[in-house]
Design an enzyme around this catalytic site. Structure first.
Site, PDB file in Angstrom:
ATOM      1  N   GLN A   1      -2.972   0.805  -9.913  1.00  0.00           N
ATOM      2  CA  GLN A   1      -2.920  -0.382  -9.066  1.00  0.00           C
ATOM      3  C   GLN A   1      -4.301  -0.651  -8.477  1.00  0.00           C
ATOM      4  O   GLN A   1      -4.644  -0.157  -7.411  1.00  0.00           O
ATOM      5  CB  GLN A   1      -1.874  -0.228  -7.953  1.00  0.00           C
ATOM      6  CG  GLN A   1      -1.668  -1.529  -7.217  1.00  0.00           C
ATOM      7  CD  GLN A   1      -0.471  -1.497  -6.298  1.00  0.00           C
ATOM      8  OE1 GLN A   1       0.304  -0.557  -6.274  1.00  0.00           O
ATOM      9  NE2 GLN A   1      -0.326  -2.555  -5.538  1.00  0.00           N
ATOM     10  N   PHE A   2      -5.073  -1.459  -9.188  1.00  0.00           N
ATOM     11  CA  PHE A   2      -6.438  -1.747  -8.755  1.00  0.00           C
ATOM     12  C   PHE A   2      -6.474  -2.467  -7.416  1.00  0.00           C
ATOM     13  O   PHE A   2      -7.461  -2.386  -6.690  1.00  0.00           O
ATOM     14  CB  PHE A   2      -7.196  -2.556  -9.821  1.00  0.00           C
ATOM     15  CG  PHE A   2      -6.788  -3.997  -9.932  1.00  0.00           C
ATOM     16  CD1 PHE A   2      -7.484  -4.975  -9.237  1.00  0.00           C
ATOM     17  CD2 PHE A   2      -5.716  -4.380 -10.729  1.00  0.00           C
ATOM     18  CE1 PHE A   2      -7.119  -6.308  -9.335  1.00  0.00           C
ATOM     19  CE2 PHE A   2      -5.350  -5.699 -10.829  1.00  0.00           C
ATOM     20  CZ  PHE A   2      -6.052  -6.672 -10.133  1.00  0.00           C
ATOM     21  N   THR A   3      -5.395  -3.148  -7.036  1.00  0.00           N
ATOM     22  CA  THR A   3      -5.386  -3.890  -5.775  1.00  0.00           C
ATOM     23  C   THR A   3      -5.468  -2.978  -4.555  1.00  0.00           C
ATOM     24  O   THR A   3      -5.765  -3.456  -3.460  1.00  0.00           O
ATOM     25  CB  THR A   3      -4.145  -4.804  -5.663  1.00  0.00           C
ATOM     26  OG1 THR A   3      -2.969  -3.997  -5.725  1.00  0.00           O
ATOM     27  CG2 THR A   3      -4.123  -5.842  -6.777  1.00  0.00           C
TER      28      THR A   3
END
Length: 150
Positions: free
Chosen positions: A78-80
Site C-alpha cells: 500500500q504505497f499510500t
C-alpha cells in the site's frame, strides 16, 4: 518502511472479482515502502510484528504474539501509507518507492515474515486494484515505522 497492522478474526483480498487471499485469526498487514528502506528494516520489522504481544491470553490480556497463537497473515502492498499531506489537499506520493525498488523489498518482507513465523503468508498482488475486506478484532490497529525504531 511503514506498516499498519490490524488484528483480525477474518480478512480477505479480492482482485477483479477473484478472492486471492483469505485468513481467519491473525494479522492483516498493510505495507508502505520508501527508497531508503533496506533489508535491515525488513528484519527488524518482521521480528517486531511476529513477536508483538497483541493477542489475548486466558485472561483476555494482550499477552500473546502471532507466533504464540499460530495466527495467519495477509500482507498487502500500500504505497499510500507513504503519502505526504503537508501541503494542499492532494496527497503526494513522491516518497513511495517505485516498483523496481519496492517489489523486491515487498517480496523480501513476505519471505522474512514467513521465515520468522514458520508458515506460509498470504498476499495481495503488488500494484493491483485490490478490494480488502476485514473484521478487525478489538479493534486492534497499530502503526509501526521502521525509521522510528530508536
Amino acid at each position: 518502511m511503514k506498516v499498519v497492522i490490524q488484528r483480525v478474526t477474518k480478512a480477505s483480498v479480492t482482485i477483479e472479482g477473484e478472492k486471492v487471499a483469505s485468513i481467519e485469526n491473525g494479522l492483516l498487514i498493510l505495507l508502505g515502502i520508501v527508497n531508503e528502506d533496506t533489508l535491515e528494516d525488513i528484519t527488524w520489522l518482521s521480528n517486531k510484528i511476529v513477536n508483538l504481544r497483541i493477542f489475548g491470553d486466558e485472561n483476555e490480556v494482550m499477552n500473546r504474539s502471532l507466533k504464540d497463537t499460530n495466527g495467519d497473515v495477509i500482507v498487502v502492498s500500500q504505497f499510500t501509507l507513504q503519502a505526504s499531506t503537508k501541503k494542499g489537499n492532494r496527497p503526494s506520493y513522491i516518497k513511495a518507492a517505485k516498483p523496481d525498488v519496492a517489489i523486491p523489498l515487498y517480496e523480501d518482507f513476505v519471505n522474512q515474515i514467513e521465515k520468522d513465523l514458520g508458515k506460509k503468508v498470504q498476499t495481495g498482488q503488488f500494484g493491483a486494484d485490490m478490494k480488502v475486506e476485514l473484521l478487525n478484532d478489538g479493534p486492534v490497529t497499530i502503526i509501526i515505522d521502521s525509521k522510528n525504531k530508536e
